[in-house]
Write an enzyme that holds these catalytic residues in place. Structure first.
Site, mmCIF file in Angstrom:
data_model
loop_
_atom_site.group_PDB
_atom_site.id
_atom_site.type_symbol
_atom_site.label_atom_id
_atom_site.label_comp_id
_atom_site.label_asym_id
_atom_site.label_seq_id
_atom_site.Cartn_x
_atom_site.Cartn_y
_atom_site.Cartn_z
ATOM 1 N N ARG A 14 38.004 37.258 34.462
ATOM 2 C CA ARG A 14 38.386 38.691 34.992
ATOM 3 C C ARG A 14 39.588 38.698 35.846
ATOM 4 N NH1 ARG A 14 38.925 41.424 39.386
ATOM 5 N NH2 ARG A 14 37.440 40.091 40.366
ATOM 6 N N ASP A 15 39.111 38.052 37.119
ATOM 7 C CA ASP A 15 40.135 38.306 38.137
ATOM 8 C C ASP A 15 41.430 37.532 37.786
ATOM 9 O OD1 ASP A 15 41.411 38.934 40.719
ATOM 10 O OD2 ASP A 15 39.847 38.012 41.798
ATOM 11 N N HIS A 206 35.202 35.013 48.522
ATOM 12 C CA HIS A 206 36.019 35.184 47.451
ATOM 13 C C HIS A 206 37.697 34.930 48.021
ATOM 14 C CE1 HIS A 206 37.356 37.447 43.726
ATOM 15 N NE2 HIS A 206 38.207 37.570 44.418
ATOM 16 N N HIS A 208 41.396 33.894 47.750
ATOM 17 C CA HIS A 208 42.567 33.589 46.845
ATOM 18 C C HIS A 208 43.239 32.661 47.732
ATOM 19 C CE1 HIS A 208 42.821 36.929 43.816
ATOM 20 N NE2 HIS A 208 41.677 37.231 44.758
ATOM 21 N N CYS A 239 45.978 39.952 41.827
ATOM 22 C CA CYS A 239 45.511 41.231 41.692
ATOM 23 C C CYS A 239 46.714 42.069 41.360
ATOM 24 C CB CYS A 239 44.780 41.692 43.134
ATOM 25 S SG CYS A 239 44.325 43.566 42.944
ATOM 26 N N ASN A 248 42.933 32.972 42.737
ATOM 27 C CA ASN A 248 41.638 32.410 43.472
ATOM 28 C C ASN A 248 41.764 30.926 43.788
ATOM 29 O OD1 ASN A 248 40.632 34.776 41.457
ATOM 30 N ND2 ASN A 248 39.499 34.945 43.478
HETATM 31 C C1 HMG Z 1 39.219 53.841 38.777
HETATM 32 C C2 HMG Z 1 40.217 54.404 38.017
HETATM 33 C C3 HMG Z 1 39.780 54.493 36.529
HETATM 34 C C4 HMG Z 1 40.778 55.518 38.521
HETATM 35 O O1 HMG Z 1 41.748 56.132 37.859
HETATM 36 P P1 HMG Z 1 42.293 57.575 37.736
HETATM 37 O O2 HMG Z 1 43.588 57.889 37.028
HETATM 38 O O3 HMG Z 1 42.178 58.198 39.150
HETATM 39 O O4 HMG Z 1 40.938 58.056 36.798
HETATM 40 P P2 HMG Z 1 40.649 59.486 36.003
HETATM 41 O O5 HMG Z 1 39.178 59.705 36.053
HETATM 42 O O6 HMG Z 1 41.668 60.577 36.537
HETATM 43 O O7 HMG Z 1 40.782 58.958 34.628
HETATM 44 C C5 HMG Z 1 42.291 58.711 34.076
HETATM 45 C C6 HMG Z 1 42.295 58.174 32.726
HETATM 46 O O8 HMG Z 1 41.325 56.822 32.806
HETATM 47 C C7 HMG Z 1 40.294 56.955 31.896
HETATM 48 N N1 HMG Z 1 39.463 56.273 32.746
HETATM 49 C C8 HMG Z 1 38.667 56.533 33.828
HETATM 50 N N2 HMG Z 1 37.869 55.759 34.095
HETATM 51 C C9 HMG Z 1 37.839 54.889 32.979
HETATM 52 C C10 HMG Z 1 36.920 53.683 32.758
HETATM 53 N N3 HMG Z 1 36.260 53.168 33.602
HETATM 54 N N4 HMG Z 1 37.156 52.893 31.524
HETATM 55 C C11 HMG Z 1 38.114 53.495 30.778
HETATM 56 N N5 HMG Z 1 39.093 54.503 30.961
HETATM 57 C C12 HMG Z 1 38.698 55.112 32.117
HETATM 58 C C13 HMG Z 1 40.010 58.367 31.852
HETATM 59 O O9 HMG Z 1 39.231 58.751 30.546
HETATM 60 C C14 HMG Z 1 41.429 58.998 31.776
HETATM 61 O O10 HMG Z 1 42.048 58.914 30.354
HETATM 62 P P3 HMG Z 1 43.021 60.049 29.673
HETATM 63 O O11 HMG Z 1 42.003 61.093 29.613
HETATM 64 O O12 HMG Z 1 43.887 60.066 30.524
HETATM 65 O O13 HMG Z 1 43.342 59.238 28.345
HETATM 66 C C15 HMG Z 1 41.404 53.429 37.787
HETATM 67 O O14 HMG Z 1 41.945 53.493 39.168
HETATM 68 C C16 HMG Z 1 41.220 52.045 37.483
HETATM 69 O O15 HMG Z 1 40.689 51.738 36.470
HETATM 70 N N6 HMG Z 1 41.345 51.319 38.293
HETATM 71 C C17 HMG Z 1 41.023 49.833 38.283
HETATM 72 C C18 HMG Z 1 42.083 48.789 39.147
HETATM 73 C C19 HMG Z 1 41.505 47.534 38.691
HETATM 74 O O16 HMG Z 1 40.798 46.858 37.952
HETATM 75 N N7 HMG Z 1 41.929 46.494 39.743
HETATM 76 C C20 HMG Z 1 41.636 45.190 39.663
HETATM 77 C C21 HMG Z 1 40.190 45.065 40.202
HETATM 78 S S1 HMG Z 1 39.889 44.948 41.856
HETATM 79 C C22 HMG Z 1 40.345 43.259 42.124
HETATM 80 O O17 HMG Z 1 40.858 42.517 41.735
HETATM 81 C C23 HMG Z 1 39.861 42.900 43.652
HETATM 82 C C24 HMG Z 1 38.673 42.030 43.622
HETATM 83 C C25 HMG Z 1 37.516 42.629 42.949
HETATM 84 O O18 HMG Z 1 39.120 40.801 42.589
HETATM 85 C C26 HMG Z 1 38.075 41.419 44.873
HETATM 86 C C27 HMG Z 1 39.582 40.810 45.793
HETATM 87 O O19 HMG Z 1 40.124 39.717 45.435
HETATM 88 O O20 HMG Z 1 39.951 41.446 46.499
#
Ligand code: HMG
Length: 303
Positions: A14-15, A206, A208, A239, A248
């Protein structure tokens, strides 16, 4: 004092893969996850039910979850940002999810398009519904030792967000040094502060490895009671919303260190190395793990 055993949470599928420029085809993700479970990893983060427009690398997570060979005793959590993600994950039959928030406002906005307060409100609902369905919920806090946009992050903010995630029912809180800027003394101070609000047994680290500090940070917090560590095979990762962040800490490097210290992880280093190597062949580049490269070189010499 060091423990006799620790638990490793493998986050490479995933990450790691979410930060690859090219999208790895889902059958290769399945092969990686199966190789990691065969290597003995007890927890393997298998995908993310996030918006594919935001992170295209994690599209097809449902196909991945459906195709993996679930090994008895192994947990396969997936990342979920909202109720839509929870619905998709539950349709795929997941038993474990991870929700994620940040200790930095700007990172929160860039990563999930909302403030920290809004995210916690949203995640509380996700956690409540997940728990009603008997799904275990892990919580992440990003930017615990620094933010790519704001720089220094106040430890009090980390404590607040970690406590909020614990209060909504997350069984474990993973403290993410998202951009790998932390050093051991600060990592220890941060964990000690969070442990005042959430028992240390429920904390995971966690780190990196952007500045090469991750193993030192692990050792620093291992010595104050943390026994769960996130790591990524072959050092994959980063990320997409943290420019310049590298992967990581490599799982191979962590297992090599633990083996040398006589601390059990249950992971077979050679099987792990081969799992990482196979994926790196798909990606067309060598593993970032120093231990994997050293072991490969030794094999090359017939050692
Ligand atoms: C949170 C949102 C969805 C807000 O995104 P948004 O644009 O504000 O959401 P929305 O509700 O306005 O929806 C926009 C579109 O996305 C769709 N949508 C909405 N939700 C979903 C969903 N769950 N699955 C599939 N589709 C989805 C929704 O249906 C819509 O589709 P459209 O109508 O335009 O075709 C977006 O910002 C997002 O997906 N962000 C994820 C970012 C991400 O994955 N980042 C990496 C993970 S975090 C990380 O890596 C850190 C970590 C955990 O490892 C720890 C560390 O190291 O710090």
């Amino acid at each position: 004092m060091s423990p006799d055993a620790v638990r490793l949470v493998e986050v490479g599928p995933r990450d790691g893969l979410q930060n690859e420029a090219r999208v790895v085809p889902w059958p290769a993700r399945v092969a990686l996850i199966d190789a990691l479970s065969q290597a003995g990893l007890p927890v393997i983060e298998a995908g993310a039910f996030v918006a594919p427009r935001w992170v295209p690398q994690m599209a097809d997570s449902a196909a991945v979850l459906a195709a993996i060979h679930r090994r008895a005793g192994v947990r396969y959590p997936v990342l979920v940002p909202n109720l839509k993600g929870l619905k998709a994950a539950t349709s795929g039959g997941v038993d474990d999810i991870a929700v994620f928030a940040a200790a930095s406002e700007t990172f929160s906005k860039k990563n999930i398009n909302c403030s920290i307060a809004e995210s916690l409100e949203r995640l509380a609902e996700v956690a409540a519904r997940a728990k009603d369905r008997g799904i275990a919920v892990r919580g992440y806090v990003s930017c615990v030792l620094g933010c790519p946009y704001e720089g220094a992050v106040a430890i009090d903010r980390v404590v607040e967000v970690a406590a909020a995630l614990a209060a909504m029912g997350c069984h474990e809180i993973s403290l993410g040094d998202t951009i790998g800027v932390g050093t051991p003394r600060r990592a220890r101070e941060m964990v000690q502060a969070v442990a005042g609000a959430v028992p240390v047994q429920r904390l995971a680290a966690h780190f990196h490895d952007t500045y090469g500090q991750a193993l030192a940070n692990i050792l620093a917090v291992l010595e104050i009671g943390v026994t769960t560590f996130d790591c990524s095979v072959a050092g994959l990762g980063g990320c997409p919303y943290a420019p310049g962040a590298s992967g990581n800490v490599a799982t191979e490097d962590v297992v090599y260190m633990l083996d040398g210290m006589g601390i059990a992880s249950g992971v077979d280093l050679e099987k792990l190395r081969l799992a990482g190597l196979a994926l790196c062949q798909t990606l067309g580049r060598p593993p970032a793990s120093r231990a994997a490269r050293a072991l490969a070189a030794r094999k090359g010499r017939g050692g």
